[in-house]
Design a protein around this motif. Structure first.
Motif, PDB file in Angstrom:
ATOM      1  N   TRP A  63       0.822  -1.211   0.000  1.00  0.00           N
ATOM      2  CA  TRP A  63       0.000   0.000   0.000  1.00  0.00           C
ATOM      3  C   TRP A  63       0.856   1.261   0.000  1.00  0.00           C
ATOM      4  O   TRP A  63       0.329   2.363   0.129  1.00  0.00           O
ATOM      5  CB  TRP A  63      -0.902   0.059   1.236  1.00  0.00           C
ATOM      6  N   THR A  64       2.190   1.124  -0.076  1.00  0.00           N
ATOM      7  CA  THR A  64       3.105   2.245   0.160  1.00  0.00           C
ATOM      8  C   THR A  64       2.693   3.065   1.376  1.00  0.00           C
ATOM      9  O   THR A  64       2.448   4.270   1.321  1.00  0.00           O
ATOM     10  CB  THR A  64       3.236   3.183  -1.061  1.00  0.00           C
ATOM     11  N   ALA A  65       2.602   2.376   2.513  1.00  0.00           N
ATOM     12  CA  ALA A  65       2.258   3.026   3.773  1.00  0.00           C
ATOM     13  C   ALA A  65       3.515   3.609   4.400  1.00  0.00           C
ATOM     14  O   ALA A  65       4.630   3.252   4.019  1.00  0.00           O
ATOM     15  CB  ALA A  65       1.631   2.015   4.718  1.00  0.00           C
ATOM     16  N   GLY A  66       3.337   4.510   5.377  1.00  0.00           N
ATOM     17  CA  GLY A  66       4.494   5.177   5.956  1.00  0.00           C
ATOM     18  C   GLY A  66       4.891   4.693   7.328  1.00  0.00           C
ATOM     19  O   GLY A  66       5.879   5.154   7.897  1.00  0.00           O
ATOM     20  N   THR A  67       4.115   3.775   7.911  1.00  0.00           N
ATOM     21  CA  THR A  67       4.410   3.371   9.282  1.00  0.00           C
ATOM     22  C   THR A  67       5.364   2.186   9.314  1.00  0.00           C
ATOM     23  O   THR A  67       5.494   1.434   8.344  1.00  0.00           O
ATOM     24  CB  THR A  67       3.110   3.013  10.024  1.00  0.00           C
ATOM     25  N   LEU A  68       5.998   2.014  10.484  1.00  0.00           N
ATOM     26  CA  LEU A  68       7.144   1.116  10.583  1.00  0.00           C
ATOM     27  C   LEU A  68       6.827  -0.356  10.366  1.00  0.00           C
ATOM     28  O   LEU A  68       7.722  -1.133  10.074  1.00  0.00           O
ATOM     29  CB  LEU A  68       7.795   1.280  11.961  1.00  0.00           C
ATOM     30  N   GLU A  69       5.547  -0.772  10.567  1.00  0.00           N
ATOM     31  CA  GLU A  69       5.313  -2.209  10.429  1.00  0.00           C
ATOM     32  C   GLU A  69       5.612  -2.690   9.019  1.00  0.00           C
ATOM     33  O   GLU A  69       5.812  -3.884   8.792  1.00  0.00           O
ATOM     34  CB  GLU A  69       3.893  -2.584  10.866  1.00  0.00           C
ATOM     35  N   TRP A  70       5.662  -1.751   8.053  1.00  0.00           N
ATOM     36  CA  TRP A  70       5.975  -2.172   6.686  1.00  0.00           C
ATOM     37  C   TRP A  70       7.468  -2.074   6.408  1.00  0.00           C
ATOM     38  O   TRP A  70       7.897  -2.281   5.275  1.00  0.00           O
ATOM     39  CB  TRP A  70       5.185  -1.330   5.690  1.00  0.00           C
ATOM     40  N   ALA A  71       8.275  -1.743   7.433  1.00  0.00           N
ATOM     41  CA  ALA A  71       9.718  -1.655   7.222  1.00  0.00           C
ATOM     42  C   ALA A  71      10.406  -2.948   7.591  1.00  0.00           C
ATOM     43  O   ALA A  71      11.556  -2.963   7.999  1.00  0.00           O
ATOM     44  CB  ALA A  71      10.298  -0.502   8.040  1.00  0.00           C
ATOM     45  N   MET A  72       9.658  -4.076   7.510  1.00  0.00           N
ATOM     46  CA  MET A  72      10.271  -5.339   7.873  1.00  0.00           C
ATOM     47  C   MET A  72       9.844  -6.375   6.860  1.00  0.00           C
ATOM     48  O   MET A  72       8.873  -6.188   6.131  1.00  0.00           O
ATOM     49  CB  MET A  72       9.848  -5.744   9.281  1.00  0.00           C
ATOM     50  N   PRO A  73      10.631  -7.464   6.782  1.00  0.00           N
ATOM     51  CA  PRO A  73      10.241  -8.510   5.838  1.00  0.00           C
ATOM     52  C   PRO A  73       8.863  -9.055   6.221  1.00  0.00           C
ATOM     53  O   PRO A  73       8.509  -9.075   7.395  1.00  0.00           O
ATOM     54  CB  PRO A  73      11.297  -9.592   6.034  1.00  0.00           C
ATOM     55  N   VAL A  74       8.051  -9.465   5.225  1.00  0.00           N
ATOM     56  CA  VAL A  74       6.772 -10.110   5.522  1.00  0.00           C
ATOM     57  C   VAL A  74       6.771 -11.502   4.916  1.00  0.00           C
ATOM     58  O   VAL A  74       7.288 -11.672   3.821  1.00  0.00           O
ATOM     59  CB  VAL A  74       5.584  -9.287   4.985  1.00  0.00           C
ATOM     60  N   PRO A  75       6.170 -12.519   5.582  1.00  0.00           N
ATOM     61  CA  PRO A  75       5.738 -12.480   6.975  1.00  0.00           C
ATOM     62  C   PRO A  75       6.906 -12.194   7.902  1.00  0.00           C
ATOM     63  O   PRO A  75       8.031 -12.571   7.611  1.00  0.00           O
ATOM     64  CB  PRO A  75       5.166 -13.880   7.208  1.00  0.00           C
ATOM     65  N   THR A  76       6.611 -11.564   9.008  1.00  0.00           N
ATOM     66  CA  THR A  76       7.672 -11.042   9.863  1.00  0.00           C
ATOM     67  C   THR A  76       8.403 -12.143  10.591  1.00  0.00           C
ATOM     68  O   THR A  76       7.780 -13.061  11.097  1.00  0.00           O
ATOM     69  CB  THR A  76       7.074 -10.122  10.935  1.00  0.00           C
ATOM     70  N   PRO A  77       9.739 -12.051  10.659  1.00  0.00           N
ATOM     71  CA  PRO A  77      10.479 -12.999  11.506  1.00  0.00           C
ATOM     72  C   PRO A  77      10.181 -12.754  12.986  1.00  0.00           C
ATOM     73  O   PRO A  77       9.649 -11.704  13.350  1.00  0.00           O
ATOM     74  CB  PRO A  77      11.938 -12.683  11.186  1.00  0.00           C
TER      75      PRO A  77
END
Ligand code: HEM
Ligand SMILES: [Cu+2]
Ligand SMILES: [Cu+2]
Lengths: 830, 184
Positions: free
Chosen positions: A504-518
Motif C-alpha cells: 500500500w506504500t504506507a508510511g508506518t514502521l510495520e511495513w519496514a520489515m520482511p513479511v511475513p515477519t520474523p
C-alpha cells in the motif's frame, strides 16, 4: 556480520521450537497476537451460530423451535461471547501483534504476561462454551441483573459459570491493558517522541488506560455477587440492607466505557488505513488525540444512561442525558477528520476502503439512534425493545466489525506476505453489508412497534411477523457473507501470490520489515524523526536488515530491545526480555483449577491452586536473575545504554504502578458500594454495628506503618550497598506485615458482626479481606526481597526488586489506613 | 428528531460521496474547517437544542407530584402483576388488571417482590422499573376510556415473554361503579 547471518542468529534467539512444544512455551508477541485473533474469530463464529438460532426462533410468531429456558441461554451466551470472547480479545490480539512492529520494537514489555493472558482467555472461554454443551449456560442476560441472578432465582450453576468464567477471562484483559500501556509508553524506537507515535498507538494507549479503570468495577461486582451466591453475604438483597441497584451501577460503570473500549481500537484502524488508501496524511493529529482524551474521560460519566428507567430523580437523569449527548462530540470530531482526510487526498476504492465506507454508513446511523436514546423521554419508550437491539448492533458491528474487516484486508499481506485479487472480498462485502442492514433495520421498526427484547415468542396479532421474517432472512445472508470471508482468508493464506514488502506504500514502521515477519521483527532498530519513518526513507527496510540501526549486533543470546524516555523518545535503557517458558501455561492452568474448584463449590480445596499460583508467581519473578552488575553496553551507532535492571524507569516498575491503579479502582468501587448502600438501600441503619476493635485497629495501623518504613529503610540500605542491613530490614518489614495480618484478623473476629447478618457487615468484611490480602502481598514481597538479597540479585545498581517491594508496601499501608477509617470511624464517632 | 437524524446522516453521506467525486482536484482544506466547524461547532448547536427540549418534555412526563390524583400500587412478581387501588371503601385489589379513570392523572407506586420487572403500557407512558426494595413513581393518564395492553419490559426469567397485563380505563360512571366494587 552479513544480513543473512544476523537473521539466523536473531531467529534462534527469538524463535520458538517447532511443533506443539513451541506452541506451549512460546511467548513471542506475534505468535500470541495471531492466536488471540484466530481464537476470537472462532468465538465470533460460535456467537454467530447462536445469533442464527435466535433469528430462526424469531422468524415466526409463537415458534416452538426452542423454549424459554434454551432461548434465555442463547441470547445470554450470544451477548457475552460477542462482548467478552470476541470483541475485546480481537483487538488485544491485533494490538499484541501490531504495536511492537509499529513502534519499532522487537516485542511487548511483558511477553510472559501476554502468554499468561492468552491461556487464561482460552481456558476461561472453554469453560463458558463447555457449560453450553452441558446445558447449564448462563441465562440471566449479558448484564446478569440481580436478584434474577441471585441464588434464590437462579439456584443452578448457570450464574456461577458467568461470574467465574468471565472473571477468569478478564484476567487476560487486565494483563493486556497493562502490557499495552507500558509497551506504548516505554518500548519504542529511539527518537519516537510521544507526538511522533502512529495514531494507532495513541488509540490503544488510551483504550488500555480505560481498561485499567473500567474492568475493576465489573471484577469487583462479580466477586461480590459470587460471594453472595456462595456464602450468603447480602450485598444485593434488599431484605438485609443490600440493593439490586448496586449491581447495576457497578456493571454499567464498566459496561459503558466498555463500548468505547471496543470502538476506539477499531477507530484506530480507520485512522491508520484511511489516510494510506487516500494517499495523504491524517488530518488533525492533535485534534484527534484531544478528542480521544476527552472521550476517555466522558465515557466514565455516562453509565447511568443505561438506568434511565430505574426511578432515578429526573434532574440527575438530565445531567447524565446531557453528558451522553456530549460524548457525540469527540466522535463527530473523528468522523469529520476522516472525511476531511478523504477530501484532501485521492481516495481509491480498494477493498479496505469499501469496508470503511460500510463503516461510515452503518456507524453514522447507529450514532444517530444513540443520540435519540440519550434523550430521556424517548428512551423511556424505546428502552428494552428491539430498537435498542438494532442500535447496539449498528454501533458494534458498524463501529467494530466493519473497521476490523477493513483492517484484516489491509494487514493480511503483512500476516502472510501474499496478495490476492479482490473479487471474492467485494462479494463478501456486499453480502455482509446488505444482509446486515436488512437484518437490523427491521429491528428499529419492530422495536418502535413495541416488540420487547429477550422474548422468545410474540403474538401473531401484533403485526410484526413480516418484519421479523425479513430480518431473519437478512441475518442468513449476512452469515453467508462471514463464511465467505473465512474462505477468502483461507485461500489467501494458502494460494495467493507472494508479493513485495509494502503493497500500500504506507508510511508506518510495520511495513519496514520482511513479511511475513520474523520472530524478532527487525534486525536493528530505526531512529525515528517523523510520524511516517518509511515515507522519509523508503529504503529503510534494507538498511535495518543490514544492521545499520540500534542493537544490530546480537549478543549473549539475549532478547534485547530499546526503552525510551516516555515524552522525548530519547534512549533510556536496553530491555532484556525473558525467553520461552512453560510458566505462563502452567500458571494459567493453576488459575483455572482455582476457578473450577469454586465452580464445583469446593472452597477449601480451592486454596490448593491458590498456593500453587503464589509459588509459581514467585518463581516467575525469581527467574529474572541478574547476579552481577553489567554497566552500560554499546547499542550500535556509537552509543551506550544501561540494561533495564540497572535503570530507573524499568518496565517492571511501571507495570506494577499500573497494576496498582487497577487495584485501587477496585477498592474505590468497593467504597462506592459501601457508601451507596448506606445512602440508598432500604433497611438501614444496620441492626448491629462494629463494637470496639479500636485497639486491634490501632495495632494493625501501627504495624502497617512500621512495615512501610522498614521497607523504605531496606531499599535505602540496599541502594547504599549495606546488604546485611537491608536484609535485616526486609525480615523486620515482613514480620511487621505479619503483625498487621494478625491484628486485622483479631479485629474481624472480636468486633465485626457476622457477614451474613446485613449488607453493612458484609461490606465491612469485604473491606477487611481487602486489607488482609494486601498485607499478605506486602509480606510476600518483603520475604522475596530478602531472598533476592541473599542470592546476590541486589546491588546498589540493581534495586528493582526492592523498589517494587516498597511500592507494594506503600500501597498496602495506604489502603489499610482507608479501610480502618471506614471500619472504625462510624463506631468511634457514635 | 427522526427528520433531524436523517438530515445529518445525509449530510455525512453526501460529503463522503463528494470526497470521492472530487478526486484529483487540488487544494487542501484546513483542519479547522472540518474539525472545528463541522466536528465541534455544529454538533454543539444541535445537541444543545435537543437536550434542552428533552429536559423540558421529560420534566412533564417523569416528575409526578400533582396533588389530588388517584394513587395505585402496582407490584410485579414472577409472573403476574397485583394492583391495589387505594380508593373507595374496599380498596379493591386486582390481578393482572389495572383499573383507572380516563382523563385523569394517576400516580402508580411501582414495586416488586422477587426480581426486577418493568411496568410498561406503550400507549400510555414510558416504562418504569419495578425493583425489589425500592418504590418508583410513574404518572400516567389515559385520554380515552378503553383497554390498553401492558407488558413487563425487563427480563425477569423464563416467564418474561408471557408477563403481560391490561389496563382498563373507565369513564366517570364506570369508575364510580368500580370503586363501589361492582365489576362489569
Ligand atoms: C452476526 C450477526 C448478529 C446477529 C444476527 C445478531 C442478532 C442478535 C439478536 C436478534 C439479539 C436480540 C436477542 C433478544 O433480545 O431476544 C442480539 C442480542 C445481542 N447481540 Fe447480537 N447479533 C449479531 C452480532 C453481534 C455482535 C458482533 C455483537 C457484539 C460485538 C453482538 C452483541 C449482542 C449483545 C450484547 C446482545 C444483547 C444480549 C442480551 O440481551 O443479553 N451481536 N443479537
Ligand atoms: Cu417481569
Ligand atoms: Cu419481564
Amino acid at each position: 556480520m552479513n544480513a543473512l547471518r544476523r537473521h539466523r542468529i536473531l531467529n534462534t534467539i527469538w524463535g520458538a521450537p517447532k511443533g506443539w512444544r513451541g506452541t506451549v512455551v512460546s511467548v513471542n508477541h506475534s505468535d500470541i497476537g495471531k492466536r488471540f485473533v484466530i481464537a476470537a474469530f472462532g468465538f465470533f463464529a460460535i456467537g454467530g451460530v447462536l445469533a442464527m438460532l435466535i433469528r430462526a426462533q424469531l422468524a415466526t410468531p409463537g415458534s416452538a423451535f426452542v423454549g424459554p429456558d434454551i432461548y434465555n441461554q442463547l441470547f445470554t451466551m450470544h451477548g457475552s461471547i460477542m462482548m467478552f470472547l470476541f470483541a475485546i480479545p480481537m483487538f488485544e490480539g491485533l494490538a499484541l501483534y501490531m504495536l511492537p512492529k509499529m513502534l519499532g520494537s522487537r516485542d511487548m514489555a511483558f511477553p510472559r504476561l501476554s502468554a499468561y493472558g492468552w491461556w487464561c482467555y482460552l481456558f476461561g472461554g472453554t469453560i463458558l462454551i463447555a457449560s453450553m454443551v452441558f446445558g447449564v449456560a448462563p441465562d440471566g442476560g449479558w448484564f446478569m441483573y440481580t436478584p434474577l441472578s441471585s441464588k434464590a432465582y437462579t439456584p443452578g450453576i448457570n450464574a456461577d459459570v458467568w461470574l467465574l468464567g468471565i472473571t477468569f477471562v478478564e484476567i487476560s484483559a487486565i494483563s493486556a491493558a497493562i502490557e499495552i500501556t507500558v509497551s506504548v509508553l516505554k518500548l519504542r524506537a529511539p527518537g519516537m517522541r510521544l507526538d511522533r507515535m502512529p495514531l494507532f498507538a495513541w488509540y490503544l494507549l488510551i483504550t488500555a488506560l480505560m481498561m485499567i479503570v473500567a474492568f475493576p468495577p465489573l471484577i469487583l461486582g462479580s466477586i461480590l455477587l459470587e460471594v453472595e451466591r456462595a456464602f450468603d453475604w447480602p450485598f444485593f438483597d434488599p431484605a438485609r440492607g443490600g440493593s439490586p441497584l448496586l449491581w447495576q451501577h457497578l456493571f454499567w460503570l464498566f459496561g459503558h466505557p466498555e463500548v468505547y473500549i471496543i470502538f476506539l481500537p477499531a477507530a484506530g484502524v480507520i485512522s491508520t488505513v484511511l489516510p494510506v488508501l487516500a494517499r495523504t496524511r491524517m488530518l488533525g493529529y492533535g485534534w484527534i488525540v484531544a478528542a480521544l482524551l476527552s472521550l476517555a474521560f466522558l465515557s466514565f460519566g455516562l453509565w447511568v444512561h443505561h438506568m434511565f428507567t430505574t426511578g432515578i430523580p429526573h434532574m440527575a437523569l438530565g445531567f447524565f442525558s446531557a453528558a451522553s449527548a456530549l460524548v457525540a462530540l469527540p466522535t463527530a470530531v473523528q468522523v469529520f477528520a476522516w472525511i476531511g482526510t478523504l477530501w484532501n487526498g485521492r481516495p481509491e476504492l480498494k477493498l479496505p476502503m469499501l469496508y470503511l465506507l460500510g463503516f461510515f454508513v452503518v456507524f453514522v446511523i447507529g450514532g444517530m439512534t444513540g443520540v435519540m436514546l440519550a434523550m430521556v423521554p424517548f428512551d423511556l419508550q424505546a428502552h428494552d425493545t428491539h430498537f435498542v437491539v438494532a442500535h447496539l448492533h449498528y454501533v458494534l458491528i458498524g463501529g467494530f466489525v466493519f473497521p476490523m474487516l477493513a483492517g484484516a484486508y489491509y494487514w493480511l499481506p503483512h500476516f502472510t506476505g501474499r496478495t490476492r485479487d479482490e473479487l471474492l472480498g467485494k462479494t463478501t462485502f456486499w453480502l455482509i453489508f446488505v444482509g446486515f442492514n436488512v437484518t437490523f433495520f427491521m429491528m428499529h421498526l419492530t422495536g418502535l412497534l413495541g416488540m420487547r427484547r429477550r422474548v422468545h415468542i410474540y403474538p401473531e396479532e401484533a403485526g410484526w411477523t413480516l418484519l421479523n421474517l425479513v430480518s431473519s432472512v437478512g441475518s442468513f445472508v449476512m452469515a453467508f457473507g462471514f463464511a465467505l470471508f473465512a474462505i477468502d482468508v483461507a485461500l489467501h493464506v494458502h494460494y495467493a501470490r507472494r508479493r513485495r514488502r509494502n503493497p500500500w506504500t504506507a508510511g508506518t514502521l510495520e511495513w519496514a520489515m520482511p513479511v511475513p515477519t520474523p520472530a524478532y521483527n527487525i534486525a536493528s532498530l530505526p531512529t525515528v524523526i517523523s510520524r511516517e519513518p518509511l515515507a522519509d526513507a523508503p529504503a529503510l527496510a534494507s538498511a535495518l536488515s543490514r544492521g545499520e540501526g540500534h542493537l544490530g549486533e546480537p549478543r549473549r543470546g539475549w532478547r534485547e530491545t530499546m526503552a525510551v524516555d516516555t515524552t522525548t523518545g530519547a534512549i533510556d535503557h536496553i530491555v532484556v526480555l525473558p525467553g520461552n517458558t512453560h510458566l505462563p501455561i502452567v500458571t494459567a492452568a493453576a488459575t483455572g483449577c482455582f476457578f473450577l474448584c469454586l465452580l464445583a463449590g469446593r472452597y477449601w480445596l480451592s486454596l490448593l491452586p491458590v498456593a500453587g499460583v503464589v509459588v509459581l508467581g514467585l518463581r516467575w519473578a525469581w527467574l529474572l536473575d541478574w547476579r552481577r552488575d553489567i554497566g552500560p553496553l554499546p547499542i550500535g551507532r556509537g552509543e551506550v545504554a544501561p540494561i533495564h535492571r540497572e535503570a530507573a524507569g524499568a518496565p517492571g516498575w511501571w507495570g506494577s504502578v499500573f497494576l496498582l491503579v487497577a487495584d485501587g479502582t477496585a477498592l474505590a468501587s468497593l467504597l462506592f458500594g459501601y457508601a451507596f448502600l448506606w445512602v440508598i438501600a432500604p433497611n438501614w441503619p444496620p441492626p448491629e454495628r462494629i463494637e470496639g476493635g479500636l485497639a486491634a485497629g490501632l495495632v494493625a495501623a501501627a504495624a502497617g506503618s512500621a512495615g512501610t518504613l522498614l521497607a523504605r529503610r531496606c531499599l535505602a540500605d540496599g541502594a547504599a550497598g549495606l546488604m546485611e542491613a537491608a536484609s535485616r530490614m526486609a525480615v523486620a518489614a515482613a514480620a511487621a506485615q505479619l503483625v498487621t495480618i494478625l491484628a486485622l484478623m483479631a479485629l474481624g473476629v472480636t468486633a465485626q458482626p457476622v457477614p451474613q447478618a446485613h449488607a453493612y457487615a458484609a461490606c465491612s468484611w469485604a473491606l477487611l479481606a481487602y486489607a488482609l490480602l494486601h498485607a499478605t502481598i506486602a509480606m510476600l514481597c518483603m520475604g522475596f526481597g530478602r531472598a533476592r538479597i541473599a542470592a546476590g540479585h541486589v546491588s546498589p545498581r540493581r534495586t528493582l526488586d526492592l523498589r517494587v517491594a516498597r511500592l507494594f508496601s506503600d500501597y498496602s499501608t495506604a489502603t489499610l489506613a482507608i479501610v480502618l477509617v471506614c471500619l472504625l470511624a462510624p463506631s468511634v464517632m457514635s | 428528531m427522526l427528520a433531524g437524524a436523517t438530515a445529518l446522516s445525509l449530510l455525512v453521506f453526501g460529503l463522503l460521496l463528494l470526497a470521492f467525486l472530487r478526486r484529483g482536484r487540488e487544494g487542501r482544506t484546513s483542519p479547522t474547517v472540518w474539525i472545528g466547524g463541522l466536528g465541534v461547532a455544529m454538533p454543539i448547536a444541535v445537541l444543545l437544542a435537543l437536550v434542552g427540549y428533552a429536559l423540558m418534555l421529560g420534566e412533564r412526563i417523569v416528575a409526578p407530584g400533582v396533588s389530588g390524583t388517584v394513587v395505585i400500587d402496582a407490584t410485579g412478581r414472577q409472573w403476574s402483576w397485583e394492583f391495589s387501588h387505594r380508593v373507595g371503601d374496599g380498596t379493591p385489589a386486582t390481578h393482572n388488571e389495572l383499573h383507572l379513570p380516563a382523563g385523569r392523572p394517576v400516580v402508580l407506586r411501582i414495586a416488586a417482590v422477587d426480581v426486577i420487572h418493568s411496568f410498561w403500557v406503550p400507549r400510555l407512558a414510558g416504562k418504569m422499573d419495578a425493583i425489589p426494595g425500592h418504590v418508583n413513581l410513574l404518572r400516567i393518564e389515559a385520554a380515552q376510556p378503553g383497554i390498553y395492553e401492558g407488558q413487563c419490559a425487563e427480563f425477569c426469567g423464563s416467564g418474561h415473554s408471557g408477563h403481560l397485563f391490561r389496563v382498563i380505563a373507565h369513564d366517570e360512571a364506570g369508575w364510580v361503579a368500580f370503586q363501589r366494587g361492582e365489576r362489569q
